[in-house]
Motif scaffolding. Structure first.
Motif, short mmCIF file in Angstrom:
data_model
loop_
_atom_site.label_atom_id
_atom_site.label_comp_id
_atom_site.label_asym_id
_atom_site.label_seq_id
_atom_site.Cartn_x
_atom_site.Cartn_y
_atom_site.Cartn_z
N ARG A 110 -14.80 9.42 -15.94
CA ARG A 110 -14.00 9.83 -14.63
C ARG A 110 -12.87 8.78 -14.39
N PRO A 111 -11.61 9.15 -14.62
CA PRO A 111 -10.48 8.26 -14.49
C PRO A 111 -10.31 7.70 -13.01
N SER A 112 -9.81 6.51 -13.05
CA SER A 112 -9.40 5.81 -11.76
C SER A 112 -8.32 4.56 -11.94
N SER A 113 -7.72 4.20 -11.18
CA SER A 113 -6.96 3.05 -11.13
C SER A 113 -7.34 2.35 -9.91
N LEU A 114 -7.04 1.02 -9.81
CA LEU A 114 -7.23 0.14 -8.67
C LEU A 114 -5.86 -0.30 -8.34
N LEU A 115 -5.56 -0.46 -6.82
CA LEU A 115 -4.42 -0.78 -6.26
C LEU A 115 -5.00 -1.86 -5.37
N LEU A 116 -4.49 -3.20 -5.72
CA LEU A 116 -5.01 -4.35 -4.69
C LEU A 116 -3.83 -4.94 -4.04
N LEU A 117 -3.89 -4.82 -2.79
CA LEU A 117 -2.81 -5.75 -1.88
C LEU A 117 -3.39 -7.10 -1.53
N PRO A 118 -2.49 -7.94 -1.56
CA PRO A 118 -2.92 -9.43 -1.26
C PRO A 118 -3.68 -9.40 0.16
N GLU A 119 -2.92 -8.55 1.19
CA GLU A 119 -3.45 -8.66 2.35
C GLU A 119 -2.50 -7.21 3.17
N LEU A 120 -2.95 -6.73 4.25
CA LEU A 120 -2.52 -5.44 4.85
C LEU A 120 -1.59 -6.02 6.09
N ASN A 121 -0.20 -6.23 5.97
CA ASN A 121 0.73 -6.28 7.03
C ASN A 121 1.74 -5.56 6.78
N ALA A 122 3.15 -5.86 7.42
CA ALA A 122 4.02 -4.72 7.70
C ALA A 122 4.76 -4.90 6.29
N PHE A 123 4.73 -6.04 5.54
CA PHE A 123 5.55 -6.28 4.36
C PHE A 123 4.81 -5.41 3.28
N TYR A 124 3.65 -5.62 3.01
CA TYR A 124 2.62 -4.83 1.99
C TYR A 124 2.44 -3.34 2.25
N LEU A 125 2.32 -3.02 3.51
CA LEU A 125 2.48 -1.71 3.92
C LEU A 125 3.64 -0.97 3.48
N GLY A 126 5.04 -1.48 3.57
CA GLY A 126 6.21 -1.09 3.37
C GLY A 126 6.16 -1.14 1.54
N ALA A 127 5.62 -2.08 0.96
CA ALA A 127 5.76 -1.95 -0.45
C ALA A 127 4.61 -0.95 -1.09
N LEU A 128 3.84 -0.67 -0.33
CA LEU A 128 2.77 0.48 -0.93
C LEU A 128 3.29 2.00 -0.73
N LEU A 129 4.12 2.08 0.66
CA LEU A 129 4.62 3.39 0.51
C LEU A 129 5.85 3.74 -0.13
N ALA A 130 6.55 2.41 -0.46
CA ALA A 130 7.80 2.52 -1.47
C ALA A 130 7.06 2.79 -2.81
N LEU A 131 6.12 2.28 -3.33
CA LEU A 131 5.48 2.35 -4.53
C LEU A 131 5.45 3.84 -4.83
N TYR A 132 4.53 4.66 -3.85
CA TYR A 132 4.25 5.88 -4.05
C TYR A 132 5.48 6.79 -3.97
N GLU A 133 6.50 6.57 -3.05
CA GLU A 133 7.50 7.18 -3.02
C GLU A 133 8.51 7.16 -4.49
N ASN A 134 8.42 6.06 -5.02
CA ASN A 134 9.03 5.98 -6.22
C ASN A 134 8.22 6.46 -7.31
N ARG A 135 6.89 6.37 -7.31
CA ARG A 135 6.01 7.13 -8.36
C ARG A 135 6.31 8.70 -8.30
N ALA A 136 6.40 9.28 -6.90
CA ALA A 136 6.63 10.64 -6.91
C ALA A 136 8.10 11.19 -7.51
N ALA A 137 8.91 10.28 -7.29
CA ALA A 137 10.41 10.62 -7.89
C ALA A 137 10.21 10.69 -9.42
N SER A 138 9.47 9.38 -9.93
CA SER A 138 9.27 9.50 -11.55
C SER A 138 8.51 10.79 -11.87
#
Length: 508
Positions: A425-453
Motif C-alpha cells: 500500500r503506497p505512501s509518502s512521508l512529508l516532514l516539516l522541521p517545525e510548524l510555523n507560518a513559514f513552513y505552513l506557507g511552504a506546505l500549502l505552496a507545495l500542494y498548489e504547485n503539485r496540483a498545477a503539475s
C-alpha cells in the motif's frame, strides 16, 4: 515591511541539491520521502520522461511568466505574485503587477496598526475565501509563543443560520469588525450572511457611522462592494488572475495578519515564495511538487486508484485536508481536457484528518480493504506545545506515523485470514522541521504547485471550475418554488418530477 525571506530561506540551487542519505528529496528544509511508493528507478525514469513529453517544464515557465494558461477564461494564474516578497517584476500583458500587490501589503500592515479595542472579527466568505484563512488561523494558534492580538476570529461561510447564530451569540457588536470576502461580490451565501450581520449590528444599536466603520471588503468587484455600503478605503482588491482557492496569499489572508501580526503574515508568504522558487528552478528529478505529482500518476496507472488520503500527524493541521479537497478536486476534478477531448485521468477523491485520530477511524480500510488508497503522511519534527509532556507525546505521535507507513508497505502474513495485511500500500512521508507560518506557507505552496503539475500531466486546466455553476443555476427556481409555499409544484424546465415531489413534501 522588514521581513527578509532570504535570511532564512535556502536559495533554489541549495534547495534542489539537498538530499537526505536515504535518497529522499528536500527543498526549503521540507523533506519528501517516497521510499514506500513502490516505484523503482526504471519506473521513475519513465515517469520523468513522461513529464518531459507533457512539456511540464515549459508549463512551469509559462505559469510564472504570466502566460494565459487558464485558456477557458483567457487569464494567467499568477497567485505566485501575491507572495513574491523579492518584488522582482511579474509582467502581465506588458504591465508589472508587483506595485499593486505591494500596495495591498502596505495597506494590510497599516490596518494591523490601526485596529485598537476590537474584540471580534467576523470573516464572511465561502470556498476559497474561507478555507485558506481558516486553516492558517487554526494551524498557527498551536504555535508555542505566537503573538496573538486577543481578537476572536470568527469564520462565517455556511448559509445555514446555525453557524451565524453561534457567532452572533458570542460577538460584541460595538467592538466587532466585519470582513466580507467575495471575488465577484455576488456569491449568494456570502451576500446573504453579510446582510444578516449588518442587520444584527443595526438591531444591536450601532449607528450608520459605526456600521460604516465596521465593514470591510476583499473583492475584485470594487463597485459592488461600494454599492453594498463598504467605504472605498475599506475595500482591499484582488484580481481576476487569482483563483479563489489560490487566494489566501492576497488580502483574503487578512485575518492572519490581524490575528497574529503582519510579520507572521510575511513569514507565511515567505515560505510559499521559497517553495515557488524551488518549483520554478529545480530540475524535474529534484522538484518536490513534480515528484509528488508523478507518484500519484504512477499509482493511477498501476493500480487505478480512485482516492488518496492526506494524514497530517499534527492536530494543528486538522483543517489541511479540507483545504486540500477544494484545491485538488475543484482544480482537477474534470473529464475533459484542454483540447476538449475526454481525459484518461483526473483528480482522485481526497480525504483525510489528523493522525493519530484517523487511525481509530478509517485505517482499517487502508490496511485490509479491497481498494488501494495512497497516503501522504505529513509529520512535524518538533512538538507543537511547550507542555512538560510534549516530548514524550510527540515521540509516540511520530512512532505511530512511521509504524503505519511501514505496516501498509510490508503487510503481514497469518494463518488466520482476518489477520492478513496484504501490504504493498503506497505512501509518502512529508516532514516539516517545525510548524510555523513559514513552513505552513511552504506546505500549502507545495500542494498548489503539485496540483498545477498534475493538471499539466493530465492535460487539464487546473484554474477554472465550470462544474460548480450548474447547481447554482438550478437552485434559483427551486428556492422560488419553496418560497411560494405551494405543495402543488409541477415539473418544468428547471425542476424535474423528483425534485418537484420533494418541494411539495417540504412545503406541505
Amino acid at each position: 515591511m522588514s521581513f527578509k525571506p532570504e535570511s532564512k530561506t535556502p536559495n533554489s540551487a541549495q534547495a534542489a541539491q539537498g538530499e537526505t542519505p536515504n535518497g529522499a528529496h528536500t527543498a526549503v528544509d521540507v523533506v519528501l520521502d517516497t521510499a514506500y511508493q513502490g516505484i523503482n528507478p526504471s519506473q521513475w525514469s519513465d515517469l520523468f520522461a513522461q513529464a518531459r513529453k507533457s512539456q511540464l517544464s515549459q508549463f512551469i515557465a509559462d505559469l510564472f511568466a504570466g502566460k494565459h494558461i487558464n485558456q477557458s477564461e483567457d487569464r494567467p494564474a499568477l497567485h505566485s505574485a501575491l507572495r513574491n516578497l523579492s518584488r522582482s517584476p511579474v509582467i502581465l500583458d506588458g504591465v508589472d503587477v508587483m506595485p499593486a500587490v505591494s500596495e495591498v501589503w502596505h495597506r494590510i500592515e497599516a490596518l494591523c496598526n490601526q485596529w485598537v479595542g476590537v474584540t471580534d472579527v467576523i470573516h464572511i466568505g465561502i470556498g476559497g475565501s474561507d478555507f485558506g484563512p481558516r486553516l492558517a488561523i487554526e494551524a498557527l494558534a498551536h504555535v508555542p509563543g505566537i503573538e496573538s492580538r486577543g481578537m476572536r476570529m470568527h469564520f462565517l461561510a455556511n448559509i445555514d443560520t446555525a453557524e451565524l447564530a453561534r457567532i452572533l451569540d458570542r460577538a460584541l457588536p460595538h467592538s466587532t469588525r466585519v470582513i466580507i470576502v467575495s471575488k465577484s461580490f455576488t456569491t449568494l451565501e456570502t451576500t446573504m450572511n453579510a446582510k444578516a450581520v449588518v442587520a444584527w449590528l443595526k438591531a444591536s444599536g450601532c449607528t450608520k457611522s459605526q456600521i460604516n466603520k465596521a465593514l470591510y471588503a476583499v473583492t475584485a468587484n470594487v463597485p459592488a462592494a461600494q454599492e453594498f455600503g463598504v467605504q472605498e478605503d475599506h475595500i482591499y482588491p484582488f484580481w481576476d488572475w487569482v483563483g479563489g482557492r489560490y487566494s489566501v496569499w492576497s488580502a483574503v489572508g487578512l485575518p492572519i495578519a490581524l490575528q497574529y501580526g503582519f510579520k507572521t503574515f510575511e513569514e507565511f508568504l515567505a515560505g510559499a515564495h521559497a517553495m515557488d522558487l524551488h518549483f520554478k528552478n529545480a530540475p524535474l528529478e529534484e522538484n518536490l511538487p513534480v515528484i509528488m505529482a508523478l507518484a500519484l500518476l504512477h499509482q493511477q496507472e498501476k493500480h487505478g486508484i480512485k482516492a488518496y488520503a492526506a494524514i497530517p500527524y499534527a492536530d494543528a493541521l486538522d483543517w489541511f485536508p479540507k483545504w486540500l479537497q477544494q484545491l485538488d478536486m475543484e482544480s482537477n476534478g474534470k473529464s475533459v481536457g484542454k483540447d476538449g477531448k475526454p481525459v484518461k485521468y483526473s483528480s482522485p477523491v481526497v480525504f483525510g484528518s489528523a493522525g493519530s485520530n484517523a487511525q481509530h477511524s478509517y485505517f482499517q480500510l487502508f490496511h485490509q480493504g479491497t481498494e488501494i488508497i495512497p497516503i501522504d503522511f505529513i509529520a512535524v519534527r518538533k512538538p507543537m506545545s511547550d507542555r512538560p509532556e510534549a516530548v514524550a507525546h510527540h515521540r509516540i505521535l511520530l512512532s505511530n506515523c512511521l509504524a503505519q507507513a511501514q505496516a501498509l508497505a510490508h503487510g503481514k502474513s497469518d494463518e488466520n485470514p482476518n489477520n492478513v495485511y496484504p501490504g504493498n500500500r503506497p505512501s509518502s512521508l512529508l516532514l516539516l522541521p517545525e510548524l510555523n507560518a513559514f513552513y505552513l506557507g511552504a506546505l500549502l505552496a507545495l500542494y498548489e504547485n503539485r496540483a498545477a503539475s498534475l493538471g499539466a500531466l493530465w492535460n487539464i486546466n487546473s484554474f477554472d471550475q465550470p462544474g460548480v455553476e450548474y447547481g447554482k443555476v438550478l437552485a434559483k427556481p427551486i428556492e422560488k418554488a419553496l418560497a411560494s409555499g405551494s405543495d402543488h409544484v409541477q415539473a418544468n424546465d428547471g425542476i424535474d418530477a423528483i425534485t418537484a415531489a420533494r418541494i411539495n413534501f417540504l412545503n406541505s
